[in-house]
Structure formats: structure tokens, C-alpha cells
Write a protein that holds these residues in place. Structure first.
Motif, PDB file in Angstrom:
ATOM      1  N   LEU A 699      -0.872   2.051  14.280  1.00 50.95           N
ATOM      2  CA  LEU A 699      -1.763   2.866  13.454  1.00 50.95           C
ATOM      3  C   LEU A 699      -2.299   4.052  14.242  1.00 50.95           C
ATOM      4  N   ARG A 700      -2.412   3.904  15.558  1.00 51.48           N
ATOM      5  CA  ARG A 700      -2.945   4.991  16.393  1.00 51.48           C
ATOM      6  C   ARG A 700      -1.875   6.025  16.724  1.00 51.48           C
ATOM      7  N   ASN A 701      -0.616   5.609  16.912  1.00 45.74           N
ATOM      8  CA  ASN A 701       0.406   6.500  17.487  1.00 45.74           C
ATOM      9  C   ASN A 701       1.352   7.118  16.456  1.00 45.74           C
ATOM     10  N   TYR A 702       1.476   6.546  15.268  1.00 47.57           N
ATOM     11  CA  TYR A 702       2.480   7.025  14.319  1.00 47.57           C
ATOM     12  C   TYR A 702       1.810   7.690  13.122  1.00 47.57           C
ATOM     13  N   GLU A 703       2.406   8.783  12.676  1.00 51.44           N
ATOM     14  CA  GLU A 703       1.899   9.511  11.518  1.00 51.44           C
ATOM     15  C   GLU A 703       2.767   9.300  10.290  1.00 51.44           C
ATOM     16  N   VAL A 710       1.882   0.244   5.481  1.00 46.62           N
ATOM     17  CA  VAL A 710       2.195  -1.165   5.700  1.00 46.62           C
ATOM     18  C   VAL A 710       1.330  -1.759   6.810  1.00 46.62           C
ATOM     19  N   VAL A 711       1.079  -0.993   7.867  1.00 41.25           N
ATOM     20  CA  VAL A 711       0.216  -1.471   8.955  1.00 41.25           C
ATOM     21  C   VAL A 711      -1.195  -1.723   8.440  1.00 41.25           C
ATOM     22  N   ALA A 712      -1.709  -0.804   7.603  1.00 37.32           N
ATOM     23  CA  ALA A 712      -3.050  -1.008   7.043  1.00 37.32           C
ATOM     24  C   ALA A 712      -3.100  -2.264   6.179  1.00 37.32           C
ATOM     25  N   GLY A 713      -2.006  -2.533   5.440  1.00 37.09           N
ATOM     26  CA  GLY A 713      -1.978  -3.770   4.653  1.00 37.09           C
ATOM     27  C   GLY A 713      -1.982  -5.011   5.522  1.00 37.09           C
ATOM     28  N   THR A 749      -1.847   3.811   0.446  1.00 41.97           N
ATOM     29  CA  THR A 749      -2.395   3.696   1.809  1.00 41.97           C
ATOM     30  C   THR A 749      -3.914   3.568   1.777  1.00 41.97           C
ATOM     31  N   LEU A 750      -4.556   4.380   0.935  1.00 37.37           N
ATOM     32  CA  LEU A 750      -6.019   4.317   0.844  1.00 37.37           C
ATOM     33  C   LEU A 750      -6.472   2.954   0.327  1.00 37.37           C
ATOM     34  N   ARG A 751      -5.706   2.357  -0.595  1.00 42.92           N
ATOM     35  CA  ARG A 751      -6.085   1.036  -1.104  1.00 42.92           C
ATOM     36  C   ARG A 751      -6.034  -0.009   0.009  1.00 42.92           C
ATOM     37  N   MET A 752      -5.003   0.066   0.860  1.00 39.87           N
ATOM     38  CA  MET A 752      -4.906  -0.884   1.980  1.00 39.87           C
ATOM     39  C   MET A 752      -6.054  -0.692   2.973  1.00 39.87           C
ATOM     40  N   VAL A 753      -6.336   0.568   3.306  1.00 35.58           N
ATOM     41  CA  VAL A 753      -7.418   0.853   4.263  1.00 35.58           C
ATOM     42  C   VAL A 753      -8.764   0.420   3.680  1.00 35.58           C
ATOM     43  N   ALA A 754      -8.984   0.721   2.397  1.00 31.78           N
ATOM     44  CA  ALA A 754     -10.250   0.316   1.767  1.00 31.78           C
ATOM     45  C   ALA A 754     -10.381  -1.207   1.719  1.00 31.78           C
ATOM     46  N   GLY A 755      -9.272  -1.918   1.488  1.00 31.42           N
ATOM     47  CA  GLY A 755      -9.335  -3.380   1.498  1.00 31.42           C
ATOM     48  C   GLY A 755      -9.695  -3.930   2.860  1.00 31.42           C
ATOM     49  N   ALA A 756      -9.136  -3.336   3.926  1.00 30.36           N
ATOM     50  CA  ALA A 756      -9.465  -3.802   5.280  1.00 30.36           C
ATOM     51  C   ALA A 756     -10.941  -3.573   5.597  1.00 30.36           C
TER      52      ALA A 756
END
Length: 907
Positions: A699-703, A710-713, A749-756
Motif C-alpha cells: 500500500l505504501r510503495n505501489y500506485e 485489493v490490499v485495502a480489502g 477502493t474508497l469502500r475498502m479503505v472506509a471499511g478498514a
């Protein structure tokens, strides 16, 4: 709830029940209860007056036939909802409503009708174990220390917390200790080890058989009744003397290990027997009438010795097995027979209490061994406290109503309290024996001290002698070594002098020979010739060595010239070997990818199969089984479950693919890890193997948007575990999620981040970190997307954060205005309080109710229009629990009540 809302006094009850003295919960006044005192002519001639204690004030002589009336006191305790009830009854309100300050509760029949009952104490689900002990058991224990028999009993449905209230050991957390441990602590703290005696027996009544929990082989103990006094005793039970708390805890641990329990639908550890702990206390006191001699009695020159008195009392702690209905508990076979026996014994107990409450001429005490054992507790001479435990679930309203009625009937039972004491002249002899033993022991100690002193002096003398001998030996050894050194030096000097003399004499002879013309000139010539020969030989060998070196150098040059072609062959072979290794590594990666794809396909098939099974679509399930079995058969040759395939691939190999150079392989590996993290059983293994650290690095190194989504999920799935949440905070995961939330535009992506972030908001320990590292602002910033799924996760995170804030403020950990209001979330909350989406609306309603629970937020909520939404929620919300929470919040807030009066709003 404020602690000063509880009182130790009793409130008035329906029927013939009247309160005890208002000054203390166990003080007795003749005007409050019907007197059962027999005529004064029945007093025992040898009775002694009682001493006054903190828990009770009695004026009747002990040891006689007279007694002090004492009603059975009943307290009710509510158990909080368990996890199953939180899920199954989430849309239903509790069937009981407690009013502890009025010492009564309401049992709801439906949404508009309820029944009110009053008890001596009403304990909420937040009542501590210490509070329960002080209200229910402490007065009984103090009476037992004064010489009265006492009983504390727990009654209620299976799974409502009877064993937790009475028998909890609290080895890890002392605040969780139950009534049994706390009672023995107080008894041991108030008795004298020299003169008093405390012993315990631990029994269980199982299938109408009394068994000894401290000696399992003793499994059929008989009940014996004294024909004169009617007292019940168990002579076959094991009695163990108690001296300290550790010894008692060990006995309780042994007894609990032998107690019979089973797993039912209502409780995973359901007690299948009645547990009875009997504590026998024997205290020695002096009779007050003879303790002080009369000043007017001048006929005797000696004071009259006080008469020794022994008070024998018994504390009975009863943890009844839970009453249950077979169709609810799911009991079958032998467990069904156990349930029948339990219900029959409890039914017999209820019949006895009904007969006593109605002053019936016949009390069916002999219908059950339980009623025979408790003969002294109900209608006898013991001070009795009963705690009834109930649950909040509306599914068990019938059992709750039955428990409440049992407690109401028990409150009508009155006992006649008596002290059992007797004169004990043997104690005088025992005291004298103790004094003699002390004097003998003191004499032995002094003799031993004297012997130890003599032995110590002898030992010191021996040590000094040994030290002198050792010093003498060391000095002797040093002197001997010194003499040897001097002898060696002398011999050396003599040898040097002898050599010097020999050299001097030899030189003189040589000079004399030379002067005579007979010197050894021929020997010098021979020596020179020999040296020349050696020099020529050395020169020859040196030449041969140089020739050999030149020859080797020429051979080395030839080998170097011929080796250039060999190096090229070696390089070609090395290159071919490297290609083979790379090809093998590539094949291994492809094999791991294929197996991980198989794992993902199997996982998705299992999920779809479970969903189809829940929906009942058997035809679709059968259609899905065939292609999945074909995929598994094609890769492995046989059906392989997810666990076996997971073990074949290996977690470390799957995590290693996260660092692959191929983007497709990396994306696929992240998807597999995310699917594995969805199962709670795999989360801890992934974190221990370093999977969380690898995901945070990705999550830190790839854009790449797909990788970030998928990482956020996967991180959101791992964030459901509390241990993983703290690890995410430590490794800077909150900051990474916040930056991803600000950079991402894809709604998925925002849904995964918001869930975390929403999962992290539910942890009380992460509140400060979430704000300081931008987690709250990132959560609120994602509302820009406008997608319903993203907004639902944002609303869930706000509700979790508001709930944690409310809990911290209620516990006194936090003060001040809400962080959500400071960060400007209130307008959005008010705007979406009536959103068309049910998940968003439900979470926002909960957040508003939690924010409104604190006065410091009231003014901002009024100015921001949130008050109107809270009023609407209290009226129109589809969920009863949220409506009740909103209504209770509005009623408890003075600021809200004043504003509602000003606006003429009525609930």
C-alpha cells in the motif's frame, strides 16, 4: 448509574410484606413484622444475652427457645445480553425494565402493557460483584459471625449467571470474585486462628443423590435429622479446616472440577446439579454476665473466672441448577433425565415456599432432598438471602416471569433466628494446654538458641584454628620455595664460576702452545676448506632452483594461453545453468500461481455454496458442484478441501508472491491473501507470517489502483481482529489508509479503505491515534464520492467512533466536546439522518444517540439542528432499541429538556 441511587433499606411490597427497619437492612422492629415469639416462660435457663453487631441488632436471649423474626430478603439481578441475543434479538427491546432507585422492575407483556414488581434490591447488568456481595450476602455473613445460621441462594433460568454470581473464583481478576470467595475472605478476616475454627464441606445434589465434590468416591451421602431439635446434618460429608484463602480457593477449584456440567443450547457450561457449600464456624466467647466481678462482693478475694461459651453457626451457599424447558435447552437422552430431576427438585422447593408464604398447615419438605437440606433456610432458624437472576431476552419471557414470581413468593416467608451457643469448659483446658505448649516451645527455642550459640562459638574456634594452620602452611611453603630459589642461584653462580675458570685455563694453555710453535694451524686450514665446499654447493643448488623457477614460469604461460578458450566454455556452461535455474524458478512460480488460483476458486465456490444452501437453491448448488469438482480433479487428480490445498501451497509461498516482479502474479497473490483474511481462523496466521507488514508495504510503495483496492480489502478483513488493529496502528497503517483515502478516486477502493477505518474506529485504544494521524478526517473526506456503499461504511465508522467516545466519557476517561463535532462532521450527520439507504440511516441514528448522551455536545447539536432528528428518531425509528435509546437520552439531558419545553415539543 450513580452509586448513591442504591440503598440498603427495603421498600414496601404488595400483600402482607412490610419493610424492615429503615436504619439498616437487617435491623428488626416488632411493629414491622408479625411476632412469632413464644411465651417468656419457654426461655432456656442457661441462655446468654446476644452481643450487638454491625449487621443486626437483636434483643432476645440466645440459646433459648425464643427467636428473632427475620423475613427472607430477595434481590434480583439482570444479566446483560450475550452475543447470541444481540444478534437474534437485535430488533426487539428487553422484556424487563429496571428501576433500581425505586427497587422495582417492570415485566413487559407487550409494547403497551407491563407488570410492576418490587424487591429488596434491584441490581442492573452493570452492578459489580462487590456491590452484589455487599447487598445480598454481607449481612448474612455478619450474622453468621455473631452465631446465627445463614443461607445465600441463587435461583434462575439456565444461563442467567447464577454460578458467576456465587461461584466465580476470580483467579486472574479479583474484582470478578463471587459470593463464595468473598464470604470466606470476610469470615477468615474476623476469626481468631488460636480460638476459632472454620471448616467447609462442598457437595452437589445430582439426580436426587448427594455427592461429595471434595471426595468423588463418597457419592451417596445420607441426610440425618436430630429428633429433638430437627436440625439437618450430613455426617458422611468431608469437613476440611480452612486456615487461609489460598487453601479455600484450591478446594473450590477441586470441587468445580468434579461438578457435573454439560453443553446445552442455552449455556455452553450448564450446571446439571445443585452445588451446596457449607461453612461451619465455631467461635469462642466469654459470657458477659460473668466477665466482670461485682465491686460489692467483698466475701471473696478472687475474681470469678469467666465462663467459656462456644457459638456454632453455619453458612450455606447454594448454587441451584437452572430451571429449563426441554424444547429450548435441547436436552436428550441422559441430559433429559437430568433436566427432569432438576425441574422436580425446583418444583418441590417452589411448593414449600408457596405453603410457607400462605401459612399452610402442611409444608411438603420431604418431597425432595433439596427441600430437606434447605429446611432451616425457609421457615427455619437461619437468616436467608435469595438472589434471583434473569435475562433480558424477550424469547424467554415465560421463564423470566416464573423466576420473578418465585422471588415474590419467597419474600413472604419469615424465619425465626436463633443463636446456638453452649458452655465449653474444655476450652479452658485447651487454653492451658496451649499455654503449656507455648512455654515448652519457648523453653525448647531457648535451649536450641543456646545450643546454636555454643555450636557457633565452636565453629568460629575451628575456623580460626584452620585459618592459623593454613597461614602457617602458606608461610612454610613460601620459605621452602625461597630456600630452593637461593639454592638454585648458588648452584648457577658456582657453575658460571667453574666455566669461567675452565675458559681462563684453556686460553692460557693455547697461548703457551702457540708460543712453543705447536699450535693447531692445520685445523684452521681444514675448516676454511670445508666452508668453501659448502659455499660452492649452496651456489650450485641456487642455480638449479632458479632454472626450475624459470621452467615453471614458462609452463604457467603455456597453461594461461591454453586456458583462455576453456574460460569461454565455462562461461557458456554457467550461462546455461543460470538459464535452467531461472526457468525452474519461473515454473515453480507458475505452479504456486496455479495452486493459489485453485485455492481462490475453491474458496469462492464454498462461499457460493453456503449462500445457495442458505437460500435453499439446491438445483443451482448441484449445477455449481460439477465444474468446481472438474477444476479440482484436473489440478490434483482428486477432490482437495480448502485446508488441504492451503497446506499444499503454503502461506509463506503465497506471501512471497506479493514481491513478484510480474504485476499479474502480484495482484493475484493479494486477492488470495484477501480471501484468506476473510476467514477468522486464518487472520492470526497471516499476521504471524508477516502478511500484514507485506500488505502495508504494498500500500505504501505501489500506485496501481487494482493493487491498492485489493490490499485495502485485505487490510479491512484483518482489521476485524483486535490484535491486528493494534499492529496496524504500530506499523503506521492509519496514516497509509488516510493517504490512500485522499488519493483514491475509484469508489471500490474508497469502500475498502472506509471499511478498514470503520473497523479501527470500534477500538477504544485507537481513538487518539485515529485523530492525530488523520483517520477521522480521511473518513469524513470520503463522503465526496457519494457512492452508497462508501457512505454506508463512513456512517458505520462514525457510529463506532461515537460509541467509543460515549463509553470513554461515561467511564470518566474522556472529557470535552466530541472529535466528530470538532472536525465538522455534524452537518453531514444531520443531513443523512433520514437517508433513503437503510444501513446509512441506521448507523447515523445510532451516532446521533451516542453524541446526545453528553451535555457538552448538547448546545452544538441544538444549533446544528440535530435535536429535531433525535426527536424524530425517538418517534419514527423502525428499531425499538434505537427509539428507546433516543427517548432515554432526551429525558436524561437537562439542556434538551429545557429546549424542548421552549419549543413545546413533547415525546
Amino acid at each position: 448509574m450513580a452509586s448513591n441511587a442504591y440503598r440498603n433499606g427495603t421498600s414496601s411490597h404488595k400483600g402482607t410484606i412490610k419493610p424492615l427497619a429503615a436504619s439498616n437492612s437487617y435491623n428488626v422492629k416488632s411493629s414491622s413484622i408479625k411476632s412469632r415469639l413464644p411465651p417468656s416462660s419457654n426461655h432456656s435457663p442457661g441462655s446468654a444475652p446476644l452481643r450487638r453487631s454491625n449487621s443486626a441488632s437483636f434483643t432476645t436471649a440466645a440459646g433459648g427457645s425464643d427467636g428473632v423474626p427475620g423475613r427472607v430478603r430477595v434481590a434480583v439481578r439482570l444479566r446483560p445480553r450475550n452475543e447470541e441475543e444481540c444478534v437474534a434479538d437485535a430488533d426487539f427491546a428487553d422484556c424487563v425494565e429496571l428501576q433500581p432507585e425505586l427497587k422495582r422492575l417492570k415485566l413487559r407483556k407487550n409494547n403497551w402493557e407491563s407488570e410492576t414488581y418490587e424487591f429488596d434490591e434491584v441490581l442492573t447488568e452493570f452492578a459489580s460483584q462487590k456491590r452484589v456481595y455487599e447487598v445480598v450476602a454481607k449481612p448474612v455473613v455478619e450474622s453468621v459471625l455473631d452465631g446465627y445460621n445463614g443461607t445465600v441462594m441463587a435461583y434462575g433460568q439456565t444461563g442467567t449467571g447464577k454460578t458467576f454470581t456465587l461461584g466465580r473464583l476470580g483467579e486472574e481478576d479479583t474484582s470478578a470474585r463471587g459470593i463464595m470467595v468473598r464470604s470466606l475472605e470476610e469470615i477468615l478476616a474476623n476469626v481468631s486462628p488460636e480460638t476459632d475454627f472454620v471448616s467447609v464441606s462442598y457437595l452437589q445434589l445430582y439426580m436426587e443423590t448427594i455427592q461429595d465434590l471434595l471426595d468423588p468416591a463418597n457419592d451417596n451421602i445420607s441426610i440425618v435429622e436430630d429428633p429433638k431439635t430437627g436440625d439437618v446434618s450430613l455426617p458422611g460429608a468431608t469437613h476440611i479446616e480452612i486456615r487461609d484463602e489460598h487453601n479455600f480457593l484450591e478446594l473450590l477449584r477441586i470441587g468445580e472440577a468434579h461438578r457435573i456440567a454439560a453443553n446445552t443450547k442455552l449455556n455452553t457450561e450448564s450446571s446439571r446439579s445443585h452445588a451446596i457449600l457449607m461453612v461451619h464456624v465455631k467461635r469462642s466467647v466469654l459470657s458477659a454476665e460473668d466477665a466482670i466481678p461485682s465491686e460489692t462482693d467483698k466475701s471473696s478475694h478472687f475474681a470469678k473466672p469467666p465462663k467459656p461459651v462456644v457459638r456454632k453457626s453455619k453458612l450455606v451457599l447454594v448454587d441451584l441448577a437452572g430451571s429449563e424447558r426441554v424444547h429450548k435447552s435441547g436436552s436428550e437422552g441422559h441430559m433429559l433425565e437430568e433436566a427432569k430431576s432438576i425441574n422436580l427438585s425446583l418444583s418441590a422447593l417452589g411448593k414449600c415456599i408457596n405453603a410457607l408464604a400462605e401459612n399452610s398447615a402442611h409444608v411438603p419438605v420431604r418431597d425432595s432432598k433439596l427441600t430437606r437440606l434447605l429446611k432451616d433456610s425457609f421457615g427455619g432458624t437461619a437468616r436467608t438471602s435469595l438472589i434471583v437472576t434473569i435475562g433480558p431476552s424477550p424469547r424467554h419471557r415465560g421463564e423470566t416471569a416464573s423466576t420473578i414470581l418465585f422471588g415474590q413468593r419467597a419474600m413472604k416467608v419469615e424465619n425465626m433466628l436463633r443463636i446456638k451457643e453452649e458452655f465449653d469448659y474444655k476450652s479452658l483446658s485447651r487454653r492451658l494446654e496451649i499455654q503449656v505448649d507455648k512455654l515448652i516451645a519457648e523453653n525448647e527455642r531457648q535451649q536450641k538458641a543456646f545450643d546454636d550459640k555454643v555450636e557457633r562459638i565452636n565453629l568460629e574456634a575451628q575456623n580460626r584454628i584452620s585459618e592459623v594452620e593454613r597461614n602457617f602452611a602458606d608461610a612454610f611453603e613460601k620459605e621452602r620455595l625461597k630456600c630452593q630459589m637461593e639454592y638454585m642461584e648458588s648452584v648457577k653462580k658456582l657453575e658460571e664460576k667453574m666455566i669461567e675458570n675452565q675458559r681462563r685455563h684453556g686460553c692460557d694453555g693455547f697461548m703457551n702452545d702457540k708460543c712453543n710453535g705447536e699450535g693447531p694451524s692445520f685445523s684452521v686450514v681444514d675448516d676454511v676448506a670445508e666452508v668453501k665446499k659448502l659455499l660452492e654447493k649452496e651456489i650450485h643448488m641456487r642455480k638449479e632452483a632458479e632454472e626450475e623457477v624459470n621452467k615453471l614460469k614458462s609452463q604457467l604461460r603455456q597453461c594461461t594461453d591454453s586456458g583462455e578458450g576453456g574460460d569461454s566454455e565455462i562461461l557458456k556452461l554457467q550461462q546455461a545453468l543460470a538459464d535452467e535455474v531461472h526457468q525452474k524458478k519461473k515454473l515453480e512460480e507458475e505452479m504456486i500461481v496455479l495452486r493459489s488460483r485453485m485455492l481462490q476458486l475453491t474458496f469462492e465456490a464454498d462461499q457460493m455454496r453456503r449462500s445457495l444452501r442458505r437460500s435453499g437453491s439446491t438445483n443451482a448448488y448441484g449445477g455449481l458442484e460439477s465444474p468446481m469438482s472438474q477444476v479440482r480433479d484436473s489440478l490434483n487428480g482428486h477432490k482437495t478441501p480448502v485446508a488441504a490445498l492451503f497446506d499444499q501451497v503454503g502461506l509463506q509461498k503465497i506471501l512471497a508472491l506479493l514481491e513478484s516482479e510480474d504485476v499479474n502474479v502480484r495482484i493475484h497473490a493479494v486477492k488470495v491473501v484477501a480471501n484468506l483474511a476473510a476467514e477468522e481462523a486464518n487472520q492470526e496466521r497471516i499476521v504471524e507470517a508477516g502478511g500484514l507488514t507485506s500488505l502495508l508495504m504494498l500500500l505504501r510503495n505501489y500506485e496501481d489502483e487494482t493493487i491498492r483496492r485489493v490490499v485495502a480489502g485485505a487490510i479491512a478483513n484483518l482489521a476485524m481482529n483486535e490484535a491486528s488493529q493494534e499492529l496496524i496502528m504500530i506499523q503506521g497503517g492509519i496514516s497509509l489508509l488516510s493517504m490512500t483515502a485522499f488519493d483514491a478516486e475509484d469508489p471500490r477502493t474508497l469502500r475498502m479503505v472506509a471499511g478498514a477505518i470503520a473497523n479501527l474506529c470500534g477500538n477504544d485504544k485507537l481513538q487518539a491515534k485515529l485523530r492525530s494521524e488523520g483517520g477521522i478526517k480521511a473518513l469524513l473526506g470520503m463522503v465526496r464520492c457519494g457512492h452508497p456503499d462508501v457512505l454506508s461504511q463512513v456512517a458505520r465508522g462514525i457510529a463506532n467512533f461515537a460509541k467509543c467516545e460515549s463509553r470513554a466519557s461515561a467511564n470518566g476517561i474522556r472529557s470535552g466536546r466530541s472529535v466528530l463535532i470538532d472536525d465538522g462532521a455534524l452537518p453531514w450527520i444531520v443531513q443523512n439522518a433520514n437517508n433513503d439507504s437503510a444501513p446509512i440511516r441506521r448507523h447515523i441514528e445510532l451516532a446521533l444517540c451516542h453524541l446526545a448522551q453528553h451535555e457538552v455536545n448538547a448546545k452544538d447539536m441544538i444549533s446544528g439542528g440535530a435535536l429535531w432528528e433525535v426527536v424524530r428518531i425517538s418517534r419514527d425509528c423502525s428499531r425499538e432499541d434505537i427509539r428507546s435509546l433516543a427517548r432515554r437520552t432526551l429525558n436524561l439531558s437537562p439542556i434538551f429538556r429545557a429546549e424542548m419545553r421552549r419549543l413545546r415539543i413533547e415525546l
